[in-house]
Write a protein that holds these residues in place. Structure first.
Motif, mmCIF file in Angstrom:
data_model
loop_
_atom_site.group_PDB
_atom_site.id
_atom_site.type_symbol
_atom_site.label_atom_id
_atom_site.label_comp_id
_atom_site.label_asym_id
_atom_site.label_seq_id
_atom_site.Cartn_x
_atom_site.Cartn_y
_atom_site.Cartn_z
ATOM 1 N N UNK A 17 -18.151 -88.791 91.529
ATOM 2 C CA UNK A 17 -18.337 -89.499 91.740
ATOM 3 C C UNK A 17 -18.220 -90.453 91.745
ATOM 4 N N UNK A 18 -16.442 -90.591 90.872
ATOM 5 C CA UNK A 18 -15.687 -91.725 90.838
ATOM 6 C C UNK A 18 -15.408 -91.677 92.176
ATOM 7 N N UNK A 19 -15.187 -91.075 92.956
ATOM 8 C CA UNK A 19 -14.600 -91.083 94.325
ATOM 9 C C UNK A 19 -15.794 -91.888 95.239
ATOM 10 N N UNK A 20 -17.142 -91.597 94.817
ATOM 11 C CA UNK A 20 -18.300 -92.013 95.760
ATOM 12 C C UNK A 20 -18.344 -93.175 95.293
ATOM 13 N N UNK A 21 -17.972 -93.377 94.011
ATOM 14 C CA UNK A 21 -17.590 -95.283 93.124
ATOM 15 C C UNK A 21 -16.811 -96.508 93.774
ATOM 16 N N UNK A 22 -15.975 -95.156 93.946
ATOM 17 C CA UNK A 22 -14.951 -96.236 94.177
ATOM 18 C C UNK A 22 -14.753 -96.498 95.708
ATOM 19 N N UNK A 23 -15.422 -95.907 96.618
ATOM 20 C CA UNK A 23 -15.244 -96.059 98.079
ATOM 21 C C UNK A 23 -16.312 -96.408 98.647
ATOM 22 N N UNK A 24 -17.617 -96.158 98.203
ATOM 23 C CA UNK A 24 -19.202 -96.487 98.685
ATOM 24 C C UNK A 24 -20.415 -96.887 97.760
ATOM 25 N N UNK A 25 -19.825 -97.492 96.936
ATOM 26 C CA UNK A 25 -20.456 -98.257 95.970
ATOM 27 C C UNK A 25 -21.193 -97.098 94.837
ATOM 28 N N UNK A 40 -24.463 -95.338 95.534
ATOM 29 C CA UNK A 40 -24.001 -93.959 96.600
ATOM 30 C C UNK A 40 -23.922 -92.730 95.461
ATOM 31 N N UNK A 41 -22.680 -93.270 94.147
ATOM 32 C CA UNK A 41 -22.358 -92.126 93.350
ATOM 33 C C UNK A 41 -23.779 -91.063 93.001
ATOM 34 N N UNK A 98 -21.780 -86.541 101.326
ATOM 35 C CA UNK A 98 -20.578 -87.263 100.467
ATOM 36 C C UNK A 98 -19.263 -87.213 101.041
ATOM 37 N N UNK A 99 -18.428 -86.019 102.373
ATOM 38 C CA UNK A 99 -17.744 -85.917 102.094
ATOM 39 C C UNK A 99 -17.597 -87.576 103.636
ATOM 40 N N UNK A 100 -18.440 -87.810 104.226
ATOM 41 C CA UNK A 100 -18.246 -88.817 105.580
ATOM 42 C C UNK A 100 -18.649 -90.432 104.784
ATOM 43 N N UNK A 101 -19.308 -90.106 103.759
ATOM 44 C CA UNK A 101 -19.921 -91.753 103.219
ATOM 45 C C UNK A 101 -18.566 -92.118 102.924
ATOM 46 N N UNK A 102 -17.614 -91.092 101.657
ATOM 47 C CA UNK A 102 -16.760 -91.871 100.408
ATOM 48 C C UNK A 102 -15.169 -91.854 101.764
ATOM 49 N N UNK A 103 -14.894 -91.001 102.357
ATOM 50 C CA UNK A 103 -13.884 -90.767 103.653
ATOM 51 C C UNK A 103 -14.123 -92.120 104.957
ATOM 52 N N UNK A 104 -15.549 -92.400 104.890
ATOM 53 C CA UNK A 104 -15.869 -93.370 105.594
ATOM 54 C C UNK A 104 -15.486 -94.836 105.067
ATOM 55 N N UNK A 105 -16.164 -94.576 103.199
ATOM 56 C CA UNK A 105 -15.798 -96.203 102.901
ATOM 57 C C UNK A 105 -13.967 -96.181 101.908
ATOM 58 N N UNK A 106 -13.438 -95.313 102.341
ATOM 59 C CA UNK A 106 -12.401 -95.776 102.351
ATOM 60 C C UNK A 106 -11.431 -95.860 103.671
ATOM 61 N N UNK A 107 -11.707 -95.440 104.615
ATOM 62 C CA UNK A 107 -11.778 -95.816 106.198
ATOM 63 C C UNK A 107 -12.180 -97.362 106.125
ATOM 64 N N UNK A 108 -12.709 -97.990 106.019
ATOM 65 C CA UNK A 108 -13.635 -99.560 106.263
ATOM 66 C C UNK A 108 -12.860 -100.078 104.519
ATOM 67 N N UNK A 109 -12.127 -99.480 103.811
ATOM 68 C CA UNK A 109 -12.126 -100.633 103.237
ATOM 69 C C UNK A 109 -10.458 -100.905 103.344
ATOM 70 N N UNK A 136 -26.350 -90.989 93.840
ATOM 71 C CA UNK A 136 -26.758 -90.311 94.810
ATOM 72 C C UNK A 136 -25.929 -89.147 94.864
ATOM 73 N N UNK A 137 -24.483 -89.205 95.084
ATOM 74 C CA UNK A 137 -23.838 -87.800 95.355
ATOM 75 C C UNK A 137 -24.088 -87.058 93.845
ATOM 76 N N UNK A 138 -24.857 -87.401 92.594
ATOM 77 C CA UNK A 138 -24.397 -87.498 91.609
ATOM 78 C C UNK A 138 -25.672 -86.459 91.239
ATOM 79 N N UNK A 139 -27.021 -86.355 91.757
ATOM 80 C CA UNK A 139 -27.960 -86.720 92.534
ATOM 81 C C UNK A 139 -27.833 -84.665 93.055
ATOM 82 N N UNK A 140 -26.976 -84.995 94.419
ATOM 83 C CA UNK A 140 -26.808 -84.095 94.775
ATOM 84 C C UNK A 140 -26.217 -82.525 94.520
#
Lengths: 350, 702
Positions: B478-486, B489-490, B683-694, B492-496
């Motif tokens: 959740x922390x990663x998702x929040x940091x890199x995808x908002x 999405x955190x 989850x992996x896709x969104x987090x990594x893409x978010x990190x790459x974009x940042x 959503x990731x939690x729900x998943x």
């Protein structure tokens, strides 16, 4: 606008607004127009493209909207073409309000009465020059031979005969824009819209195409709306000029009027870049008088002051100004003329 | 003034509170990992999974089948007819004709080189004795492709025309591409019965998304000015679509068709697991499962699949890149269509007349191939007999020093029989203190990313994925998702993750994550250096590029063949297969990123007196980091996709559940496990893409 009011205007914008953003659009649509919209938009983060634009273009007039990028000049042109629907206000073409017209009817008007030239030429890359020119004819369902004949005629008109089978990528920038011009004229439109048509071209080609545009206009007498960010281009071409900033028209009038009486510092900064001697005509500074001064040379009102000064010596003190019919309409004192020009120059008027 | 001060105060105290809470959470997590026995409350899972959801899905499917049986049967019968009809035609066509026709087509499309390649490839298919099986596969592809084309194109146009439709289509495409392929085979089998039909439909579902994406991309990238030109010319929407938009998007759509056909072939091959249609994929699957004893057969048939993919790929790509649209004179004289048809008819007649002889040749050569296969088997067994110790050593090393620690942690993996010593409490303390000290030092230096990376790697190796307390995993993700995808999405990731837990797949998910992480680690260690080499040396690049092209276009199955032949069926073979497939994007993107460092930067580095190594470390790699991260993202997705195939050679976890669902026609189990895998991928896709974009954006087009 004494000239425009004599005849019915061809195009008339009244209280034209264009704002971007869904919330702003609805806010705009709810209010009637004018200052009410400004109040409605205050506090929202709406981006204003055009705000309360009013203008009239007479038949056969070449009207130029001039402004820097982001000033809203292209937005106004697109609102008139209805490529962007105005948020509020009216756009009249003769006696039809385009702003409230359904898309199907607009399609018909564009097929027969409007032509447009684009800044980046807008040529379809997979069509040849001829196919590009014939495209507006083809979509309105004209038979193939007729399309081809008309397209060839247009190609001749812009001086590109023989290059009809070339693809856009094989043409130079200037040639591409000639194709763009030919295409916009193919349907024989009454209204001709040009959106920074020469901005993407080299200076020499630009000047050449400006001359050709003036020649074409002398022959075809279209009602032209021309948008540019280049003030000297505006002065070269325009019957009348409107200067825009932040979506508003700051001042409109003939080039000489802008020069002699700039509405504010913004306008006078543009005006400072052009040569007054070339822009001001004898007609702009003459003292009206029906009586000729004997012994003084006669010169037409459309002659620039520079030409007058170059063709007369210091021994001439007074000049008779005549109109296109050869009738004397006023007189100019040569020394006085130089003084007038000097006073019209910003920074020296105080 | 005072108001501003108060708000500043509150924001400050809020920030402090947030930091304190985060620190407390991290400390609790560390405590739970270090001493799970002392803190049972911290590691126990309050969430028990149940199969209620799976059962509900099964019930739903049963109801659906009962209600729509006639319609489903009709669809199945229609598709079955189509496949079998095409199969008859392909079987009846003399192979000689197909060889000549394909060669001629390749020559017309590209030239003599492609003609030679395609001709040889098709000849191999005919002479190796796998002709009829190849044709069976082709007949399934032949039916799936037009279906996928229609669906993919239609969805693409719909998405381009309507923003609302696009909002639905995009996430659907994501899901269609991330749900493991086996997962939707199960419901298709339930709905349409055995035989070629589920394979064809699965192939359609799998192949449509790349087409849709390309159509969307193509239509959306039509220049705005051309749309305006079209409007000002007074076109109707339909005229605009036909004359302007479609021709402008043509190139991109052709790329989409290339991807579609390849995906379709790949999925038809995968669908061989359900059997029922004697195709080439089945042949490879059966031979592969026999291990080294039938390696020869697997290899010979596997080569057929590779060649099939290569021929299809190169032909469609040649058709896509052909520049006939711009009317360029190619210098080749045009042959009238009538002559071409006449020539083809003559060739057809000749090959029919010569059919008997050609078939005799094919049979004879097939016998030679079978003998060759036996010889290869013998050779491989000799090889294994002589090098068995080496192979075993490789396998054992990887298991002991990489896989086991990641799975069950150093505390349980380090034993006298594995590492040769006991991991005493004193050693554990030293290890943990080192990790914590390193983390603290990095955090103090302000390198938070490096610090959190070290902390998580250190702790995961300590306790292993399997013994990770569930809430630490939840909080971390959740922390990663929040940091890199908002934060949205955190949630959503939690729900998943909650869904994964509630369907009883949490342990399976941990296993899948573990195996993928191991594979990705290996990919990073091998792929990045290879990418750097390729960027620095044109020779290496020239060798790697065609290899990568081929690796990316061949169906996933093929990667199992060498893995199983050398290492039998076990976790390590699965790892090898995953790495073989997933390493390609990492190599490619690393090379791409390094080769596209702005030349001015390189010049500036030179002017400042950087050595080549300094330049690489301080300028080029940091600038290329977003591209490399995107490559890593692709690698993660590829690894997850391969995981599902790797289950056939010894992977377990979620993929195994999906496979059991398919085998037992337990749609609920297969679907919930499959969706769990899709969730991990998303989850992996969104987090990594978010990190790459940042880190900065890079444009990368395939």
């Amino acid at each position: 606008m004494p000239e425009a009011s004599r005849t019915e205007p061809k195009i008339r914008c009244h209280g034209l607004w264009k704002v971007f953003g869904d919330a702003a659009e609805t806010a705009c649509a709810r209010r009637g127009g004018g200052t009410a919209i400004e109040e409605a938009l205050a506090g929202t983060d709406a981006i204003i493209g055009a705000s309360d634009v009013n203008l009239e273009i007479a038949p056969g007039e070449l009207f130029v909207i001039m402004g820097l990028s982001g000033s809203g000049k292209s937005t106004v042109l697109r609102c008139i073409a209805q490529l962007q629907r105005p948020s509020a206000g009216e756009v009249w073409l003769d006696d039809a309000n385009l702003a409230s017209m359904p898309e199907a009817q607009l399609m018909d008007i564009r097929r027969h009465r409007m032509g447009m030239v684009f800044q980046n030429f807008g040529l379809v890359p997979h069509f040849t020059a001829l196919q590009n020119i014939a495209f507006p004819l083809k979509v309105r369902g004209e038979p193939a031979e007729q399309c081809a004949a008309k397209a060839n005629e247009m190609l001749d008109l812009v001086g590109l005969n023989g290059r009809g089978d070339a693809y856009p990528s094989e043409l130079s920038g200037g040639q591409q824009q000639r194709v763009g011009i030919a295409r916009s004229l193919a349907v024989d439109p009454e209204v001709w819209l040009l959106d920074e048509p020469f901005s993407a071209l080299d200076p020499l080609i630009r000047k050449q195409l400006q001359d050709e545009l003036l020649e074409l206009q002398a022959r075809l007498q279209k009602t032209i709306l021309f948008v540019t960010h280049d003030f000297s281009e505006a002065v070269r071409l325009a019957d009348r000029i409107a200067i825009m900033r932040d979506g508003r028209i700051i001042q409109q009038g003939r080039a000489a009027e802008l020069l002699m009486n700039p509405a504010d510092d913004y306008v006078s900064r543009f005006v400072g870049d052009v040569s007054r001697l070339q822009v001001l005509k004898l007609g702009d500074i003459m003292q009206p008088s029906g009586r000729a001064v004997s012994g003084a040379p006669k010169m037409p009102a459309s002659l620039s002051i520079e030409d007058m000064l170059l063709t007369t010596g210091g021994d001439v003190s007074t000049i008779n100004v005549i109109d296109s019919n050869g009738r004397v309409t006023g007189r100019i004192d040569r020394a006085q003329a130089i003084e007038t020009v000097r006073n019209a120059t910003p920074g020296q008027t105080g | 003034m005072s108001g501003a001060t108060t708000s500043l105060d509150t924001s400050l105290s809020l920030d402090t509170a947030r930091r304190a809470a985060l620190a407390l959470l991290v400390l609790l997590g560390i405590a739970a990992i270090i001493m799970p026995e002392r803190l049972p409350a911290l590691v126990a899972s309050p969430l028990a999974g149940s199969d209620a959801i799976a059962a509900a899905i099964n019930g739903g499917i049963d109801w659906f089948v009962a209600v729509f049986k006639p319609a489903l049967r009709a669809v199945a019968a229609g598709l079955d007819q189509a496949v079998r009809g095409l199969q008859k035609i392909l079987h009846a066509t003399p192979w000689l004709f197909i060889v000549i026709a394909v060669t001629w087509l390749a020559w017309r499309l590209k030239g003599i080189g492609l003609a030679a390649l395609c001709g040889t490839a098709v000849l191999y298919m005919a002479l190796s004795g796998y002709w009829l099986k190849s044709m069976n596969t082709l007949s399934m592809v032949g039916v799936a492709v037009p279906l996928a084309l229609a669906v993919g194109f239609g969805l693409g146009v719909l998405g381009a025309k309507s923003r609302r439709a696009n909002a639905v289509i995009q996430p659907t495409l994501d899901l269609m591409q991330t749900i493991p392929t086996f997962a939707y085979l199960a419901p298709l089998v339930v709905l349409f019965g055995f035989g070629p039909v589920p394979g064809v439909l699965a192939s359609m579902i799998y192949a449509a998304p790349p087409m849709t994406r390309n159509v969307l991309l193509g239509l959306q990238s039509v220049p705005q000015e051309l749309r305006e030109v079209s409007s000002m010319s007074g076109t109707t929407p339909w005229q605009r679509f036909c004359h302007i938009e479609l021709p402008c998007a043509k190139q991109q759509i052709l790329v989409g068709i290339n991807q579609l056909v390849l995906a379709s072939l790949s999925m038809v091959i995968i669908a061989a697991v359900i059997g029922g249609f004697d195709d080439i994929g089945r042949e490879v699957l059966v031979a592969t499962n026999k291990g080294s004893a039938r390696f020869g057969q697997a290899l010979a048939a596997g080569i057929v699949i590779v060649l099939l993919a290569v021929v299809i790929d190169r032909l469609t790509r040649a058709a896509a890149t052909r520049r006939e649209a711009v009317g360029r004179k190619t210098g080749r004289r045009a042959i009238p269509v009538l002559w071409q048809l006449a020539g083809l008819a003559i060739v057809l007649a000749a090959s029919i007349a010569l059919k008997t002889y050609a078939d005799i040749i094919a049979v004879a050569s097939a016998i030679f191939f079978r003998l060759g296969e036996v010889a290869v088997n013998g050779w491989l067994q000799d090889f294994i007999a002589t090098h068995g110790i080496t192979l075993d050593a490789i396998k054992k090393t990887a298991l002991m020093y990489l896989l086991l620690p990641l799975r069950i942690g150093l505390t349980k993996a380090v034993l006298p029989i594995t590492w040769g010593f006991t991991f005493t409490p004193a050693m554990q303390t030293v290890y943990l203190l080192t990790v914590l000290a390193g983390t603290a030092w990095l955090a103090w230096r302000g390198r938070t990313t490096a610090a959190s990376l070290l902390l998580s790697v250190g702790l995961i190796s300590y306790c292993g994925f399997s013994y990770m307390p569930w809430w630490v995993m939840f909080a971390g993700v959740c922390w990663l998702a929040w940091r890199h995808a908002g934060w949205r999405f955190a949630l959503v990731a939690c729900a998943m993750m909650l869904a994964i837990t509630l369907t009883g797949h949490w342990q399976g998910a941990l296993y899948s994550v573990y195996l993928c992480s191991a594979a990705i680690l290996v990919c990073l260690l091998i792929g990045c250096p290879l990418g750097i080499l390729a960027a620095k040396s044109d020779i290496v690049s020239g060798i790697l590029r065609p290899m990568n092209d081929t690796l990316q276009s061949i169906p996933l199955y093929i990667f199992l063949i060498p893995a199983v032949a050398l290492f039998q069926v076990n976790e390590f073979s699965a790892l090898v297969a995953i790495v073989l497939y997933a390493i390609v994007p990492l190599i490619r993107y690393t090379e791409h990123g390094l080769r596209h460092v702005p030349p001015t930067l390189v010049e500036a580095a030179r002017a400042n007196g950087c050595s080549p190594l300094q330049r690489l470390l301080m300028i080029e790699l940091p600038v290329a980091r977003p591209a490399i991260l995107l490559g890593l993202n692709q690698t993660v997705l590829f690894a997850l996709a391969m995981l599902i195939i790797a289950v056939l050679v010894g992977a377990r976890g979620l993929a195994e559940q999906v496979n059991i669902g398919l085998r037992d026609a337990d749609t609920g189990l297969g679907m919930t496990a499959g969706l769990s895998m899709a969730f991990i991928a998303i989850i992996a896709d969104r987090v990594l893409r978010g990190y790459a974009n940042s880190l900065g954006t890079t444009e990368i087009k395939d």
